[in-house]
Motif scaffolding. Structure first.
Motif, PDB file in Angstrom:
ATOM      1  N   PRO A   1      -3.108  15.232  -2.820  1.00 21.75           N
ATOM      2  CA  PRO A   1      -1.696  15.287  -3.884  1.00 21.75           C
ATOM      3  C   PRO A   1      -1.776  13.873  -4.669  1.00 21.75           C
ATOM      4  N   MET A   2      -2.404  12.893  -3.827  1.00 24.17           N
ATOM      5  CA  MET A   2      -2.433  11.580  -4.720  1.00 24.17           C
ATOM      6  C   MET A   2      -3.362  11.538  -5.810  1.00 24.17           C
TER       7      MET A   2
ATOM      8  N   ALA B   1       0.945  -1.112  -0.041  1.00 30.73           N
ATOM      9  CA  ALA B   1      -0.172  -0.184  -0.017  1.00 30.73           C
ATOM     10  C   ALA B   1       0.873   1.281  -0.025  1.00 30.73           C
TER      11      ALA B   1
ATOM     12  N   LEU C   1       4.453  13.175   7.774  1.00 28.39           N
ATOM     13  CA  LEU C   1       3.274  13.059   8.348  1.00 28.39           C
ATOM     14  C   LEU C   1       3.436  12.671  10.051  1.00 28.39           C
TER      15      LEU C   1
ATOM     16  N   GLN D   1       5.595   2.725  -9.191  1.00 29.09           N
ATOM     17  CA  GLN D   1       4.783   2.036 -10.146  1.00 29.09           C
ATOM     18  C   GLN D   1       5.939   0.915 -10.770  1.00 29.09           C
TER      19      GLN D   1
ATOM     20  N   ARG E   1      -2.650  16.229   2.839  1.00 29.10           N
ATOM     21  CA  ARG E   1      -1.204  15.795   2.435  1.00 29.10           C
ATOM     22  C   ARG E   1      -1.380  14.490   1.953  1.00 29.10           C
ATOM     23  N   VAL E   2      -2.344  13.624   1.938  1.00 37.23           N
ATOM     24  CA  VAL E   2      -2.194  12.359   1.020  1.00 37.23           C
ATOM     25  C   VAL E   2      -3.125  12.265   0.179  1.00 37.23           C
TER      26      VAL E   2
ATOM     27  N   ARG F   1      -6.378   0.824   2.219  1.00 31.60           N
ATOM     28  CA  ARG F   1      -5.068   0.615   2.971  1.00 31.60           C
ATOM     29  C   ARG F   1      -4.058   1.628   3.053  1.00 31.60           C
ATOM     30  N   VAL F   2      -3.939   2.356   1.864  1.00 29.75           N
ATOM     31  CA  VAL F   2      -3.084   3.503   1.726  1.00 29.75           C
ATOM     32  C   VAL F   2      -3.591   4.390   2.768  1.00 29.75           C
TER      33      VAL F   2
ATOM     34  N   ALA G   1      -2.742   6.282 -15.102  1.00 27.95           N
ATOM     35  CA  ALA G   1      -1.514   5.815 -14.807  1.00 27.95           C
ATOM     36  C   ALA G   1      -1.243   5.402 -13.236  1.00 27.95           C
ATOM     37  N   HIS G   2      -1.648   6.426 -12.419  1.00 25.91           N
ATOM     38  CA  HIS G   2      -1.615   6.083 -11.128  1.00 25.91           C
ATOM     39  C   HIS G   2      -2.571   5.000 -10.471  1.00 25.91           C
TER      40      HIS G   2
ATOM     41  N   HIS H   1       1.936   8.050  -5.993  1.00 23.62           N
ATOM     42  CA  HIS H   1       2.113   9.030  -6.744  1.00 23.62           C
ATOM     43  C   HIS H   1       3.520   9.477  -6.312  1.00 23.62           C
TER      44      HIS H   1
ATOM     45  N   ASP I   1      -7.279   3.427  -2.404  1.00 24.67           N
ATOM     46  CA  ASP I   1      -7.154   2.162  -1.737  1.00 24.67           C
ATOM     47  C   ASP I   1      -7.150   2.330  -0.222  1.00 24.67           C
TER      48      ASP I   1
ATOM     49  N   LEU J   1      -5.080   3.856   5.432  1.00 23.33           N
ATOM     50  CA  LEU J   1      -4.782   3.436   6.858  1.00 23.33           C
ATOM     51  C   LEU J   1      -3.229   3.625   7.384  1.00 23.33           C
ATOM     52  N   VAL J   2      -2.563   3.194   6.263  1.00 23.46           N
ATOM     53  CA  VAL J   2      -0.989   3.511   6.541  1.00 23.46           C
ATOM     54  C   VAL J   2      -0.550   4.705   6.785  1.00 23.46           C
ATOM     55  N   ALA J   3      -1.385   5.746   5.924  1.00 23.33           N
ATOM     56  CA  ALA J   3      -1.093   7.205   6.230  1.00 23.33           C
ATOM     57  C   ALA J   3      -1.612   7.638   7.518  1.00 23.33           C
ATOM     58  N   ARG J   4      -2.753   7.290   8.142  1.00 25.65           N
ATOM     59  CA  ARG J   4      -3.021   7.311   9.524  1.00 25.65           C
ATOM     60  C   ARG J   4      -1.928   6.822  10.426  1.00 25.65           C
TER      61      ARG J   4
END
Lengths: 290, 246, 270
Positions: free
Chosen positions: C188-189, B91, B108, B138, C184-185, C166-167, C268-269, B95, C164, C169-172
């Motif tokens: 930008p993503m 995960a 963070l 990627q 911030r997540v 889970r991304v 692409a992302h 980007h 996603d 959750l990881v950021a949190r």
């Protein structure tokens, strides 16, 4: 406030076809383009001789939007006196109708709110002889908030926010002419004092009336026929005849009309006593008026 | 807390997850703790409770830091728990490039800039990602992705590591690659580590203690050898048989 | 013998589809073609020499940029809330918020007047000093926002839903509070997707006509935007109207190309 009030149309009391289709229709009529075109012009009168042809059962009448109520009443009467005939009214702004006829629309009759457009079509050979059948008079319309302050045309500069038609459309040109006349007849710099309060120059008369009817603007200049059946709380002030301008409505058979006999019968109805009564009921002035 | 001594992670959590009634208590410190169990036993839900992503009753503490205590109504928000979390296929932040992923993590976690770049450089080196630092995530292989996920969890200087099947999305080669790094990481970073896994070989390589979770309850706890000697349930028997059989 | 990739051979369009589809393509392209071939360079110069066109262009650019800014600042948190919300009414709210996209602009304009007009329910605190919102540049921005912001919100909700979980959750777990998770997540993503959505919103605002006319009026130098200027010019000078229309079409085309490029990057992302 009801949406119906914002429309500039009314239902005639007689047996006119009921066409109240609710708010959406009313709202759309706000965007109806400038069917109120009218310009002073030399009247041209000549009855059209019907060409004999096969049995005619249909009639397509192109008419300026401001004629809606009067012509719907006449449609009912015409169909009553001509059994088996179906009249179709195409109501739109004069400019649109003109463009459609230029593009070859199979119309039988054109009733325009604009002498200039009609003359242009006549010169181009698109319509036959034209006849003035009615006139329409600009009036000052005042919102209920400003009725106390503005009671005569001379009070117009006391209105907070004024809307006029744009200089591109007839009602806007008439308004400017009236203001120029007022400069001479009422007070110097009358026009400038009014224009200091002008907040919008609307592309058609429906928009002018809507803005005043909803209280966004306090005053505007529209046609007499527009305020027939409008919100009774609106103040309607006549413009003194010495400064006013009167619009003329011409009618003609379209060149090459598919139903020429019915077309001339329709024009006879409009020009006749019955037609004049219906037009007068709708707020139009007689064709012979100044 | 002295240099190589690990703090103690103690958890005693209860909660419902769908139809499952989860009630688990354990402590772990010096060795990694592997959580094994059949599908639907509540392994991932247990991790979510430790993370703070899922509500629970009971108590979770690491050393003297209490993360959750339903008695005193203490429930630290996820972002204040400082747990290094590695989910199944990383995960990653899609980007950003490799270094960007670590940079965002330190941002963070509010790590001061100087300290952050020192940590990032150290971890890029430790997990052999230095050459890939400007590569978009990627374009990373599965193994590289998991190494980066591991580095990202470590860069915030976590008080414990929680890994949810970190190897299961990898092919055999990637698995060997990441497992080697994981072993070294656990040696170098003296924090309690909880690893959810399906694979007894992983448990052996990590020299982990095993907690067997079945239907929301702990059915056995011990070393792989303990489990092999006296399996408490048919699941444990089958689990150890898979590795001993090879 | 045939070296085309298999997928091409499988999904290549059949002749009937091509023929029928071309009819619609013709219908869509013919008016644009008509507009372009009818224009003479001299018309274009005439349009660009007209001060009312420049003033309308300026008003259009200023108001549409304000609309885009307002939409971005208010619409992003709204879209984020809708996308993350498990509140049962959220889908219904999302649906209702899309209504302005399908409403006729005249209805939108009347609705705005009824709500924010001098006789509307909020008139008391909107106009303590007897002023009015109608006929001001702010009214132009509100009309544009009403019809265009839902496009952004719709696009942003769809983008936020694609993230996603889970991304996040990881950021949190790394230390992001819910607010920083968005700023911030998530933002930008999804930058390409959000930029594409705001560009669509901006383009819609640029073309806004009906609601603006009803709610803000038509005053050169104050509320007359490019579409209003075109409509006004139609009454007097068709050549100027045509040339101004081409300017508008070109601007819209540029926006669509930018949107397409950004969408590619966004895909692409994903």
């Amino acid at each position: 406030m009801s949406l119906e009030r914002m429309t500039r149309t009314r239902e005639p009391g007689s047996g006119a076809r009921r066409t109240r289709v609710g708010a959406s229709c009313a709202l759309l009529s706000l965007l109806a383009s400038c069917g109120e075109d009218a310009r002073v012009a030399s009247p041209s009168t000549e009855a059209v001789t019907p060409t004999p042809g096969p049995e005619e059962t249909e009639l397509l009448v192109f008419a300026a939007t401001s004629l809606r109520d009067a012509f719907r009443t006449m449609e009912t009467r015409f169909e009553a006196t001509h059994p088996g005939v179906d009249v179709t009214l195409q109501l739109a702004g004069t400019q649109e109708l003109r463009a459609q006829i230029e593009a070859g629309a199979p119309a039988d009759v054109l009733a325009s709110a604009d002498v200039v457009s009609m003359e242009a079509l006549h010169t181009a050979g698109r319509v036959e002889e034209t006849t003035i059948f009615a006139r329409n008079e600009p009036v000052l319309v005042v919102s209920r908030e400003a009725r106390e302050r503005v009671t005569t045309f001379a009070d117009l500069p006391r209105a907070e926010r004024i809307v006029l038609g744009g200089p591109e459309v007839p009602i806007g040109r008439y308004a400017l002419t009236i203001l120029d006349n007022a400069d001479r007849a009422l007070a110097p710099s009358f026009r400038a004092r009014v224009e200091a309060h002008v907040v919008s120059r609307e592309p058609n008369v429906s928009q002018v009336l809507a803005k005043v009817a909803m209280g966004e603007a306090e005053a505007g200049i529209v046609y007499r026929t527009d305020v027939r059946g409008a919100d009774p709380e609106l103040g309607v002030i006549s413009i003194p005849t010495e400064i006013s301008v009167i619009a003329a409505y011409p009618i003609a058979t379209v060149e090459g009309a598919p139903h020429p006999r019915l077309a001339s019968a329709w024009i006879e109805l409009v020009l006749g006593t019955e037609g004049r009564t219906v037009l007068a009921d709708a707020g139009f002035l007689a064709a012979e008026a100044p | 807390m002295s240099g190589s001594e690990r703090a103690i992670l103690s958890a005693s959590v209860r909660g419902r997850v769908g139809t499952l009634d989860l009630d688990v208590a354990f402590e772990t410190s010096s060795r990694a703790l592997a959580i094994v169990g059949p599908n639907g036993a509540g392994k991932s839900s247990l991790l979510a409770m430790l993370l703070g992503a899922r509500g629970c009753k009971g108590r979770v503490a690491i050393g003297t830091r209490v993360l959750r205590d339903s008695e005193s109504d203490r429930d630290a928000p996820i972002e204040d728990r400082r747990l290094g979390f590695v989910p199944q296929d990383g995960a990653l932040f899609p980007h950003l490039d490799v270094r960007g992923n670590l940079g965002l993590a330190t941002e963070l976690a509010r790590v001061p800039a100087g300290e952050a770049s020192a940590r990032i450089d150290r971890l890029l080196e430790e997990l052999e990602l230095g050459a890939l630092r400007s590569r978009s995530v990627q374009r990373l292989s599965g193994g590289e992705r998991q190494r980066l996920a591991l580095a990202r969890a470590l860069v915030i200087d976590p008080v414990a590591l929680l890994l949810d099947e970190p190897l299961s999305s990898l092919d055999a080669l990637g698995r060997r690659d990441v497992l080697g790094f994981l072993v070294r990481v656990l040696e170098r970073h003296p924090v309690p580590a909880v690893v959810v896994t399906h694979d007894a070989d992983d448990v052996r390589r990590l020299d982990a203690d095993v907690l067997v979770l079945e239907a929301g309850r702990v059915t056995q706890r011990g070393s792989l050898d303990d489990l092999a000697r006296s399996p408490a349930t048919p699941f444990v028997e089958a689990f150890v048989a898979r590795t001993l059989g090879r | 013998m045939n070296e085309r990739p298999t997928s091409d051979r499988v999904v290549a369009p059949d002749r009937a589809s091509l023929a029928i589809g071309s009819l619609l393509a013709f219908l869509l392209l013919a008016p644009l073609f008509g507009l372009v071939v009818s224009a003479r360079p001299s018309d274009l110069w005439a349009a660009l020499a007209s001060p009312s066109v420049w003033s309308a262009l300026e008003i259009s650019l200023v108001t549409t940029c304000l609309t885009a800014l307002l939409t971005l600042v208010l619409g992003t948190p709204l879209a984020w809330s809708l996308a993350r919300s498990e509140y049962r009414a959220a889908p219904a709210i999302e649906l209702v918020l899309r209504l302005p996209i399908v409403l006729p602009p005249s209805v939108a304009g009347v609705a705005l007047l009824l709500a924010f007009g001098r006789r509307g329910p909020f008139a008391g605190w909107l106009y303590p000093e007897g002023t009015t919102l109608a006929f001001t540049g702010l009214a132009v921005v509100l009309a544009q926002t009403f019809v265009a912001a839902p496009l952004y919100v719709q696009g942003a909700v769809a983008a936020f839903r694609r993230i996603d979980a889970r991304v996040l959750l990881v950021a949190r777990s790394l230390g992001a509070s819910p607010t920083r998770l968005l700023l911030r997540v998530a933002m930008p993503m999804l930058a390409p997707a959000l930029i594409a959505a705001i560009a669509m919103c901006w383009a819609r605002a640029l073309g806004e006509f009906g609601a603006t006319l009803l709610f803000a009026g038509n005053m050169e130098g104050r509320t007359q935007t490019l579409p209003l200027a075109i409509y006004t010019a139609f009454e007097s000078d068709l050549a100027v109207a045509r040339a101004t229309s081409i300017v508008l079409v070109l601007v819209a085309l540029v926006v669509l190309v930018v949107v397409r490029v950004l969408e590619r990057r966004s895909e692409a992302h994903a």
